[in-house]
Design a protein around this motif. Sequence first.
Motif, PDB file in Angstrom:
ATOM      1  N   THR A 296       2.550   6.981   1.619  1.00 41.45           N
ATOM      2  CA  THR A 296       1.108   7.233   1.683  1.00 41.45           C
ATOM      3  C   THR A 296       0.581   7.013   3.091  1.00 41.45           C
ATOM      4  O   THR A 296       0.973   6.047   3.754  1.00 41.45           O
ATOM      5  CB  THR A 296       0.370   6.296   0.706  1.00 41.45           C
ATOM      6  OG1 THR A 296       0.836   6.542  -0.627  1.00 41.45           O
ATOM      7  CG2 THR A 296      -1.138   6.506   0.760  1.00 41.45           C
TER       8      THR A 296
ATOM      9  N   TYR B 208      -2.469   5.727   4.944  1.00 40.15           N
ATOM     10  CA  TYR B 208      -3.626   4.904   4.609  1.00 40.15           C
ATOM     11  C   TYR B 208      -4.701   5.011   5.681  1.00 40.15           C
ATOM     12  O   TYR B 208      -4.409   5.261   6.849  1.00 40.15           O
ATOM     13  CB  TYR B 208      -3.207   3.435   4.465  1.00 40.15           C
ATOM     14  CG  TYR B 208      -2.232   3.199   3.333  1.00 40.15           C
ATOM     15  CD1 TYR B 208      -2.681   2.880   2.058  1.00 40.15           C
ATOM     16  CD2 TYR B 208      -0.866   3.306   3.548  1.00 40.15           C
ATOM     17  CE1 TYR B 208      -1.792   2.677   1.018  1.00 40.15           C
ATOM     18  CE2 TYR B 208       0.033   3.114   2.511  1.00 40.15           C
ATOM     19  CZ  TYR B 208      -0.434   2.799   1.251  1.00 40.15           C
ATOM     20  OH  TYR B 208       0.454   2.615   0.223  1.00 40.15           O
TER      21      TYR B 208
ATOM     22  N   LEU C 201      -4.506   3.511  -2.050  1.00 38.93           N
ATOM     23  CA  LEU C 201      -3.229   3.287  -2.704  1.00 38.93           C
ATOM     24  C   LEU C 201      -3.040   4.308  -3.825  1.00 38.93           C
ATOM     25  O   LEU C 201      -3.994   4.642  -4.525  1.00 38.93           O
ATOM     26  CB  LEU C 201      -3.211   1.871  -3.290  1.00 38.93           C
ATOM     27  CG  LEU C 201      -1.876   1.334  -3.792  1.00 38.93           C
ATOM     28  CD1 LEU C 201      -0.943   1.044  -2.624  1.00 38.93           C
ATOM     29  CD2 LEU C 201      -2.102   0.065  -4.619  1.00 38.93           C
TER      30      LEU C 201
ATOM     31  N   SER D   1      -4.275  -1.507  -0.081  1.00 38.56           N
ATOM     32  CA  SER D   1      -3.162  -2.273   0.453  1.00 38.56           C
ATOM     33  C   SER D   1      -3.686  -3.064   1.631  1.00 38.56           C
ATOM     34  O   SER D   1      -4.749  -2.755   2.190  1.00 38.56           O
ATOM     35  CB  SER D   1      -2.012  -1.359   0.890  1.00 38.56           C
ATOM     36  OG  SER D   1      -0.859  -2.109   1.218  1.00 38.56           O
TER      37      SER D   1
ATOM     38  N   LEU E 129       0.029   2.818  -8.613  1.00 32.10           N
ATOM     39  CA  LEU E 129       0.207   1.421  -8.206  1.00 32.10           C
ATOM     40  C   LEU E 129      -1.072   0.600  -8.365  1.00 32.10           C
ATOM     41  O   LEU E 129      -1.134  -0.541  -7.916  1.00 32.10           O
ATOM     42  CB  LEU E 129       0.679   1.351  -6.750  1.00 32.10           C
ATOM     43  CG  LEU E 129       2.007   2.033  -6.425  1.00 32.10           C
ATOM     44  CD1 LEU E 129       2.332   1.877  -4.947  1.00 32.10           C
ATOM     45  CD2 LEU E 129       3.135   1.461  -7.288  1.00 32.10           C
TER      46      LEU E 129
ATOM     47  N   ARG F  22      -6.934  -0.267  -5.627  1.00 25.91           N
ATOM     48  CA  ARG F  22      -6.537   0.933  -4.880  1.00 25.91           C
ATOM     49  C   ARG F  22      -6.402   0.653  -3.384  1.00 25.91           C
ATOM     50  O   ARG F  22      -6.517   1.563  -2.563  1.00 25.91           O
ATOM     51  CB  ARG F  22      -7.561   2.063  -5.114  1.00 25.91           C
ATOM     52  CG  ARG F  22      -7.647   2.560  -6.530  1.00 25.91           C
ATOM     53  CD  ARG F  22      -6.336   3.161  -7.040  1.00 25.91           C
ATOM     54  NE  ARG F  22      -5.872   4.279  -6.247  1.00 25.91           N
ATOM     55  CZ  ARG F  22      -6.308   5.540  -6.398  1.00 25.91           C
ATOM     56  NH1 ARG F  22      -7.206   5.819  -7.332  1.00 25.91           N
ATOM     57  NH2 ARG F  22      -5.820   6.514  -5.656  1.00 25.91           N
TER      58      ARG F  22
ATOM     59  N   TYR G 287      10.877  -4.669   2.228  1.00 29.68           N
ATOM     60  CA  TYR G 287      10.340  -4.750   0.873  1.00 29.68           C
ATOM     61  C   TYR G 287      11.223  -5.624  -0.023  1.00 29.68           C
ATOM     62  O   TYR G 287      12.449  -5.661   0.126  1.00 29.68           O
ATOM     63  CB  TYR G 287      10.250  -3.357   0.250  1.00 29.68           C
ATOM     64  CG  TYR G 287       9.142  -2.485   0.779  1.00 29.68           C
ATOM     65  CD1 TYR G 287       7.855  -2.539   0.240  1.00 29.68           C
ATOM     66  CD2 TYR G 287       9.357  -1.593   1.836  1.00 29.68           C
ATOM     67  CE1 TYR G 287       6.835  -1.733   0.716  1.00 29.68           C
ATOM     68  CE2 TYR G 287       8.341  -0.783   2.324  1.00 29.68           C
ATOM     69  CZ  TYR G 287       7.081  -0.853   1.761  1.00 29.68           C
ATOM     70  OH  TYR G 287       6.076  -0.050   2.238  1.00 29.68           O
TER      71      TYR G 287
ATOM     72  N   VAL H  50       8.392   2.226  -6.471  1.00 32.83           N
ATOM     73  CA  VAL H  50       7.227   1.536  -5.913  1.00 32.83           C
ATOM     74  C   VAL H  50       7.252   1.603  -4.394  1.00 32.83           C
ATOM     75  O   VAL H  50       6.248   1.920  -3.740  1.00 32.83           O
ATOM     76  CB  VAL H  50       7.191   0.059  -6.382  1.00 32.83           C
ATOM     77  CG1 VAL H  50       6.089  -0.708  -5.639  1.00 32.83           C
ATOM     78  CG2 VAL H  50       6.962  -0.024  -7.881  1.00 32.83           C
TER      79      VAL H  50
ATOM     80  N   ILE I 188      -0.775  -5.463  -2.261  1.00 39.61           N
ATOM     81  CA  ILE I 188      -1.581  -4.439  -2.907  1.00 39.61           C
ATOM     82  C   ILE I 188      -2.467  -5.073  -3.976  1.00 39.61           C
ATOM     83  O   ILE I 188      -2.125  -6.106  -4.560  1.00 39.61           O
ATOM     84  CB  ILE I 188      -0.724  -3.318  -3.549  1.00 39.61           C
ATOM     85  CG1 ILE I 188       0.196  -3.885  -4.641  1.00 39.61           C
ATOM     86  CG2 ILE I 188       0.097  -2.596  -2.480  1.00 39.61           C
ATOM     87  CD1 ILE I 188       0.947  -2.813  -5.430  1.00 39.61           C
TER      88      ILE I 188
ATOM     89  N   HIS J 187       4.505   3.499  -2.045  1.00 41.89           N
ATOM     90  CA  HIS J 187       3.732   2.720  -1.085  1.00 41.89           C
ATOM     91  C   HIS J 187       3.979   3.219   0.336  1.00 41.89           C
ATOM     92  O   HIS J 187       3.033   3.391   1.121  1.00 41.89           O
ATOM     93  CB  HIS J 187       4.083   1.238  -1.194  1.00 41.89           C
ATOM     94  CG  HIS J 187       3.231   0.360  -0.331  1.00 41.89           C
ATOM     95  ND1 HIS J 187       3.654  -0.113   0.898  1.00 41.89           N
ATOM     96  CD2 HIS J 187       1.970  -0.117  -0.505  1.00 41.89           C
ATOM     97  CE1 HIS J 187       2.692  -0.852   1.423  1.00 41.89           C
ATOM     98  NE2 HIS J 187       1.660  -0.876   0.601  1.00 41.89           N
TER      99      HIS J 187
END
Length: 253
Positions: free
Chosen positions: A137, A139, A156, A184, A160, A182, A108, A130, A179, A134
């Motif tokens: 979560t 996904y 997301l 990514s 964010l 909502r 990141y 952040v 992103i 990220h």
Amino acid sequence: MAGGEAMTAKRIDARARFLPVGDTAFTVEFGDRIDPAINALVHRTAALLAEALPEGLVETVPSFRSLLVHYDPLRTSAQALQAFIGPLELEDDPRQAPSRIWRIPVLYGGEAGPDLAEVAAATGLGKAEVIALHAGTLYRVYVQGFLPGFAYLGDLPEALDLPRRTSPRVRVPPGSVAIAQRMSGIYPVESPGGWHLIGHTPLRFFDPAQSPPTLFAPGDGVRFVPVDADAHAAIAEAVGQGRYSVAKEEGPA
């Protein structure tokens, strides 16, 4: 079933409506919003049709909330296919959990994620917050599109949720983790793009020589795992030499 949750079966034509799309296709629309339960119905319908292969079916194309059904009008009709699809039953699965969860290493910030500081400022969060949101979560792969191997990953965290960049980039490097709103996503190849770039992964997500050619499949789960620069470089080297296996975990039974 775990937790004693019951599933209820209903006919597709009691859950969805059929909408014409020209003279060789129609959609089976299950709802009007992005929702994992609706998306699960879309993909279960696609799976049923892939197994049954009714006469004249050419292909199905899933979206967030509907299934596009292409057919050969010389072999069948919209009415005939809809009569076949309508009585098929789908179950409500209250778990909605992916059976396969990919673990994607991400570096990141910095050159790997040039928009991380801007995202932090726009959301009122620190850069570490952040990243934690990220990466914290699970996904769902809703659909794939835009580019071969580009998966729309939801949902997301609301904190964010940002609109797309006002000035899209002409070139986004492959492996960029981004992103927007909502969702990514990970850019599988170099392309223009207007999402916020917050990180980079050295993994490959599209290879036409492989079967299947894409890493993810609709309904899969994805977790992002923060790594440092040294780990990122080591993974990139292993990927380039063909000796890296993407980690995955099994979802709930």
